[in-house]
Each structure stands twice: as structure tokens, then as C-alpha cells.
Scaffold this active site. Structure first.
Site, PDB file in Angstrom:
ATOM      1  N   THR A 121      -6.994  -4.529   0.372  1.00  0.00           N
ATOM      2  CA  THR A 121      -5.776  -5.021   1.046  1.00  0.00           C
ATOM      3  C   THR A 121      -5.998  -6.418   1.615  1.00  0.00           C
ATOM      4  OG1 THR A 121      -5.211  -2.738   1.560  1.00  0.00           O
ATOM      5  CG2 THR A 121      -4.027  -4.420   2.780  1.00  0.00           C
ATOM      6  N   ASP A 158       0.848  -1.208   0.000  1.00  0.00           N
ATOM      7  CA  ASP A 158       0.000   0.000   0.000  1.00  0.00           C
ATOM      8  C   ASP A 158       0.880   1.253   0.000  1.00  0.00           C
ATOM      9  OD1 ASP A 158      -3.036  -0.923   1.503  1.00  0.00           O
ATOM     10  OD2 ASP A 158      -1.329  -2.276   1.496  1.00  0.00           O
TER      11      ASP A 158
END
Ligand code: AMP
Ligand code: MG
Length: 326
Positions: free
Chosen positions: A127, A44
Site C-alpha cells: 500500500t 485496498d
């Protein structure tokens, strides 16, 4: 817009390479949790750094609304995230200092708004999918005067029609929706939503995470429409990609507990489906309002479907009392 598109596509490709490399060498030390308990990983952060720097180089005056900031890096006193981030970034952009990395992350705090132009970025959408080896997406969109005008969606784990894995979807307002191989230089293929007029023929997509969408209510909507095919459940905006290329016909995201959606979770996917011949609204039928800051405070949930059946899908959603406009 050609330059914006090319810069965005190159940046998403670079971020996708980083994400794949992080995934390939993943250990538990590469992930932590934010204050809201949601997971964040080296992927990320690295993805946001690469895209922030690429946009900053090409369009230094453009604000960026990105999901992450540098607090996870600063808080990483023991260092495993910081060192893995440095190592993975160096493969794409050698020689970045820690200060440059933190500044690139912190540059993405824009609150958007109704005027001018700004980018919105989800560096790794889904995620949880990334962590479980499932679907995830790198989602980048450009908003101008309150309207999404460009969307680029990288889906490293999505299978293409040719059987290979990794897609990048690109849509410009008025220019149609396109799918390209994530790596390689194969030509872009124009894509379109499912060519159906009978909602009973639809297959719908929804979150794999039951906490992100009320799967029971989606089931009631589907039953109301006469849909008998089971839903496709997957993480991330890859769901918009499936709808845009007709592998799924509908994307239902039914809000739970008053949840308000993030702008970066929908901007790229929404223009993609619209340019592929679909309509995207919230569950009450309202247009998505991109001007309300970092969250879609005027909207609840998502209904994306081919223009031919969108109204029927909304009618079925509105038959569920919770979703009637107040
Ligand atoms: P998905 O992969 O489609 O399930 O969506 C992933 C996104 O859901 C994340 O990027 C979060 O921003 C968002 N999210 C987190 N909590 C919720 C929630 N309670 N309801 C809906 N979306 C959520
Ligand atoms: Mg997300």
C-alpha cells in the site's frame, strides 16, 4: 483447476482496474490508518470487495483469508471512504448495497489451516508503494491441504518486456509460471528464473521500506556471495515477479525485530517463483508452512532464488548469526 484460474485472473483484473481508477483520482481522504498504523485505502477495500464477491459467486463454500475487514468502512462516519468506495465499485459492479459491501469484506476472515482448501488475498500489497505511485500488487492464491496450488499476481505498475506497463503473473502447481498483459488479451508468455550458477552474478531485490527488511544485513549476505550489483528496491510482491522472470535473481527479506510474515504477503509470489524454477524458504532454510493460521509463525523472513544458487544464498544468510535456526 482451469475454472479456479480463470475466475481468479478475471477477479484480479477487475480489482486492478479499480486500483488504477482510485489512483488516478486519489486524494488524501481516500486513505486512513488501521490500528497497527499501517495505511489502508479505498483501493485496498474495493479490491477485496470485488475479489471476495467473484470468489463467493464461483466457489461459495471456499473460505477466504483476506487482509482487510469492514471496520474501516463502518468507522468512516464522515463518509469520504464509503462514498469513494461506492463510486469506484459501481464502475466494476453496479448496484451493490452497503450491506453487501460490508459482508464481502467481512467474509475474508478465514484463519486457513492444514485441511481443505481456502483462498488468501492481499487486495493491495505494498500500500505504501500504491500511495507513492510506485509498485504494488494484487495477490491471490489458493491453498489446498497445506500447499499453495494456484497463484495470481497483478502488478499494475510493473513494466513488461515489450515496454508496456501492467503485468499479471499466473502459476499453477506443476504448470509453470506465466506472464500476461494486465489488460488486453495478448498471449501468455512462459517465464523462468535467472539462468545463473554463480551467485556473484546475481542481482537481488528487497523492500524499499527499510522497516520491512534489514537492508544492512542483506548487504552483508550479498557481499559474502560476491555480488557487486546494487539491489533493486521496490514495494510489494512485484519482487517475486521480477525473480520469476529473471530480472532479479534473488529476493531477500531479512526479518527485523522478530516480525512474523502474513500468509497473504507471500503465497501467490512463492508459487510463482517455484513454478519459474526457483526455491523459496525462510532465512533459516525452512520450507514455508502455510498451515499455521493467518501468519507464518513457523518461519522467519524469506529467501527466494533460482534452484541453482538457493543453497549458496542460504549458506551466506546462515553465516549471519541472527538467522541460524534455534
Ligand atoms: P514490501 O512492500 O515488500 O516492503 O512489503 C509490504 C508488506 O510488509 C505489507 O503488506 C505488510 O504486511 C508487511 N510488513 C509490515 N510491517 C512489516 C515489518 N516490520 N517487517 C516486514 N514486513 C512488514
Ligand atoms: Mg501486503
Amino acid at each position: 483447476m482451469t475454472r479456479e484460474r480463470d475466475v481468479a485472473v478475471a477477479a484480479v483484473r477487475s480489482a486492478a482496474r479499480l486500483c488504477r481508477a482510485v489512483r488516478a483520482s486519489f486524494t488524501d481522504e481516500f486513505a486512513t490508518h488501521k490500528d497497527d498504523r499501517s495505511p489502508v485505502t479505498v483501493a485496498d477495500l474495493g479490491s477485496q470487495v470485488l475479489i471476495s464477491l467473484a470468489l463467493g459467486d464461483a466457489f461459495p463454500d471456499d473460505p477466504i483469508m483476506g487482509e482487510e475487514d469492514a471496520s474501516q468502512v463502518r468507522g468512516d462516519t464522515a463518509g469520504p471512504i464509503r462514498s469513494a468506495l461506492t463510486e469506484h465499485l459501481a464502475r466494476e459492479l453496479p448496484g451493490l448495497s452497503g450491506a453487501v459491501v460490508e459482508a464481502a469484506l467481512d467474509r475474508c476472515g478465514s484463519v486457513g489451516g492444514a485441511t481443505g482448501r481456502w483462498w488468501t488475498l492481499d487486495p493491495v500489497d505494498g500500500t505504501k508503494g500504491f500511495l507513492r505511485g510506485g509498485q504494488y500488487a494484487i495477490a491471490l492464491a489458493l491453498v489446498h491441504q497445506g500447499e499453495v496450488v494456484l497463484g495470481v499476481l497483478g502488478c499494475p505498475n510493473l513494466e513488461r518486456a515489450d515496454g508496456r506497463t501492467g503485468s499479471i503473473f499466473v502459476a499453477e502447481r506443476g504448470g509453470g509460471a506465466w506472464e500476461l498483459a494486465l489488460d488486453g488479451d495478448a498471449t501468455a508468455v512462459r517465464i523462468g528464473v535467472a539462468d545463473i550458477t554463480d551467485p556473484a552474478q546475481a542481482r537481488y531485490a528487497e523492500s524499499l521500506e527499510a522497516a520491512h527488511s534489514a537492508q544492512d544485513e542483506a548487504g552483508l549476505i550479498a557481499a559474502q556471495l560476491g555480488i557487486t550489483t546494487p539491489p533493486l528496491r521496490l514495494d510489494s510482491q512485484a519482487k517475486y515477479g521480477l525473480v520469476a522472470r529473471g530480472d532479479a535473481s534473488i529476493y531477500l527479506r531479512i526479518p527485523r525485530g522478530g516480525y512474523i510474515e502474513n500468509v497473504w504477503d507471500h503465497a501467490a509470489g512463492a508459487i510463482l517463483v517455484e513454478e519459474a524454477g526457483g526455491l523459496v524458504t525462510d532465512v533459516a532454510g525452512a520450507a514455508l508452512d502455510w498451515t499455521t493460521g493467518r501468519r507464518l509463525t513457523c518461519n522467519r523472513g524469506i529467501v527466494a532464488a533460482p534452484a541453482t544458487i538457493h543453497e549458496a544464498v542460504l549458506a551466506a544468510a546462515l553465516a549471519i548469526p541472527d538467522h541460524r535456526p534455534t
